[in-house]
Write a protein that holds these residues in place. Structure first.
Motif, short mmCIF file in Angstrom:
data_model
loop_
_atom_site.label_atom_id
_atom_site.label_comp_id
_atom_site.label_asym_id
_atom_site.label_seq_id
_atom_site.Cartn_x
_atom_site.Cartn_y
_atom_site.Cartn_z
N ILE A 274 0.76 -1.18 0.13
CA ILE A 274 -0.15 0.03 0.03
C ILE A 274 0.86 1.33 -0.11
O ILE A 274 0.61 2.23 -0.71
CB ILE A 274 -1.04 -0.06 0.89
N SER A 275 1.90 1.19 0.84
CA SER A 275 2.76 2.35 0.59
C SER A 275 3.69 2.57 -0.61
O SER A 275 3.75 3.63 -1.22
CB SER A 275 3.83 2.21 1.81
N ASN A 276 3.75 1.33 -1.46
CA ASN A 276 4.37 1.59 -2.60
C ASN A 276 3.36 2.24 -3.55
O ASN A 276 3.78 3.04 -4.20
CB ASN A 276 4.84 0.45 -3.17
N GLN A 277 2.00 2.02 -3.33
CA GLN A 277 1.08 2.45 -4.26
C GLN A 277 0.88 3.84 -4.07
O GLN A 277 0.61 4.66 -4.87
CB GLN A 277 -0.36 1.88 -4.00
N ILE A 278 0.87 4.31 -2.78
CA ILE A 278 0.86 6.00 -2.36
C ILE A 278 1.97 6.56 -2.96
O ILE A 278 1.92 7.60 -3.43
CB ILE A 278 0.74 5.84 -0.62
N PHE A 279 3.15 6.05 -2.60
CA PHE A 279 4.54 6.59 -3.29
C PHE A 279 4.40 6.72 -4.70
O PHE A 279 4.81 7.84 -5.11
CB PHE A 279 5.60 5.58 -3.07
N LEU A 280 3.81 5.84 -5.33
CA LEU A 280 3.69 5.89 -7.02
C LEU A 280 2.57 6.95 -7.44
O LEU A 280 2.75 7.45 -8.46
CB LEU A 280 3.41 4.49 -7.75
N LYS A 281 1.63 7.18 -6.45
CA LYS A 281 0.77 8.13 -6.90
C LYS A 281 1.08 9.67 -6.79
O LYS A 281 0.76 10.47 -7.50
CB LYS A 281 -0.70 8.04 -6.16
N LYS A 282 2.07 9.91 -5.91
CA LYS A 282 2.71 11.26 -5.61
C LYS A 282 3.94 11.35 -6.69
O LYS A 282 4.08 12.58 -6.84
CB LYS A 282 3.18 11.18 -4.19
N TYR A 283 4.86 10.24 -6.77
CA TYR A 283 6.01 10.49 -7.51
C TYR A 283 6.19 9.54 -8.58
O TYR A 283 5.91 8.37 -8.64
CB TYR A 283 7.12 10.41 -6.38
N ASP A 284 7.22 9.95 -9.46
CA ASP A 284 7.72 9.35 -10.59
C ASP A 284 9.04 8.73 -10.25
O ASP A 284 9.77 9.78 -9.98
CB ASP A 284 7.87 10.20 -12.05
N PHE A 285 9.05 7.52 -10.21
CA PHE A 285 10.33 6.96 -9.60
C PHE A 285 11.22 6.52 -10.87
O PHE A 285 10.61 5.57 -11.70
CB PHE A 285 10.02 5.54 -8.64
N ASN A 286 12.25 6.69 -11.10
CA ASN A 286 13.20 6.04 -11.93
C ASN A 286 14.63 5.66 -11.54
O ASN A 286 15.44 6.44 -10.86
CB ASN A 286 13.42 7.03 -13.03
N LEU A 287 14.78 4.12 -11.67
CA LEU A 287 16.03 3.63 -11.03
C LEU A 287 16.66 3.07 -12.31
O LEU A 287 16.18 2.27 -12.98
CB LEU A 287 15.77 2.66 -9.95
N ASN A 288 17.88 3.60 -12.58
CA ASN A 288 18.68 3.15 -13.78
C ASN A 288 19.95 2.37 -13.26
O ASN A 288 20.63 2.86 -12.50
CB ASN A 288 19.06 4.37 -14.60
N ILE A 289 19.98 1.04 -13.61
CA ILE A 289 21.03 0.27 -13.35
C ILE A 289 21.75 -0.34 -14.52
O ILE A 289 21.12 -0.99 -15.51
CB ILE A 289 20.58 -0.97 -12.67
N ASN A 290 23.11 0.30 -14.91
CA ASN A 290 23.70 -0.05 -16.04
C ASN A 290 22.93 0.00 -17.15
O ASN A 290 22.93 -0.53 -18.01
CB ASN A 290 24.29 -1.63 -15.87
N GLY A 291 22.25 1.31 -17.20
CA GLY A 291 21.56 1.71 -18.46
C GLY A 291 20.13 1.11 -18.89
O GLY A 291 19.38 1.46 -19.74
#
Length: 185
Positions: free
Chosen positions: A55-72
């Motif tokens: 649920i915390s992940n869903q709330i996080f994704l409603k508020k923010y755009d998350f981008n993790l780039n690992i080796n391209g």
């Protein structure tokens, strides 16, 4: 009088079985025990609070755009791999060969969905072997270079093996968690 050897057979089977039980226990005692720390919590805590984490992940994704780039390769805030075994991932994974033997680069950017501004993030990330805690790489804010809320770091993988990437990201009191299973090639 004829001798009966059946009692000796039962005694030898009993002795052999007892010996194997003792050997199994002694072998198990000598092996190291590595506790699973998915999301950097004990497995008991994850089990008790799994729904809260999702649920915390869903709330996080409603508020923010998350981008993790690992080796391209870009990732969102994913936890899909937690339900798969390592063998299933070897056959079907989209995350196969994500890490490289040697130097690996990681870039993290979190943006507010409304204002599009980059947000300051408290990062706690662990790259760990799936079978041992001996080679854990713990990445916190101190390990990242912060350039206008774009977090970059490099880390070294010293073993070609299966690895897990797990951790949490906290922005303005909201926590997002990630769990990725992969291998180093």
């Amino acid at each position: 009088m004829k001798r009966n050897y059946w009692p000796l057979l039962f005694i030898s089977i009993f002795t052999f079985t007892l010996g194997m039980i003792i050997w199994t226990v002694m072998s198990a005692i000598k092996l190291p025990v590595n506790e699973d720390e998915s999301f950097l919590r004990s497995y008991q805590d994850v089990d008790a609070n799994y729904n809260t984490i999702m649920i915390s992940n869903q709330i996080f994704l409603k508020k923010y755009d998350f981008n993790l780039n690992i080796n391209g390769k870009d990732f969102d805030l994913t936890t899909d791999d937690i339900k798969y075994s390592q063998r299933v991932l070897e056959k079907k994974s989209l995350h196969k060969n994500l890490l490289k033997y040697g130097k690996n680069d990681l870039i993290l950017v979190v943006r507010d969905k409304v204002t599009k501004e980059k947000k300051s993030v408290d990062v706690l990330l662990k790259v760990t072997k799936s079978i041992s805690n001996k080679f854990d790489i713990l990445l916190k804010n101190d390990n990242f270079k912060n350039n206008e809320n774009e977090y970059t770091t490099s880390f070294e993988i010293t073993d070609k093996n299966n690895w897990n990437i797990t951790g949490s990201f906290r922005v303005d009191g909201t926590t997002g968690s990630i769990y990725i299973k992969t291998n180093a090639n």
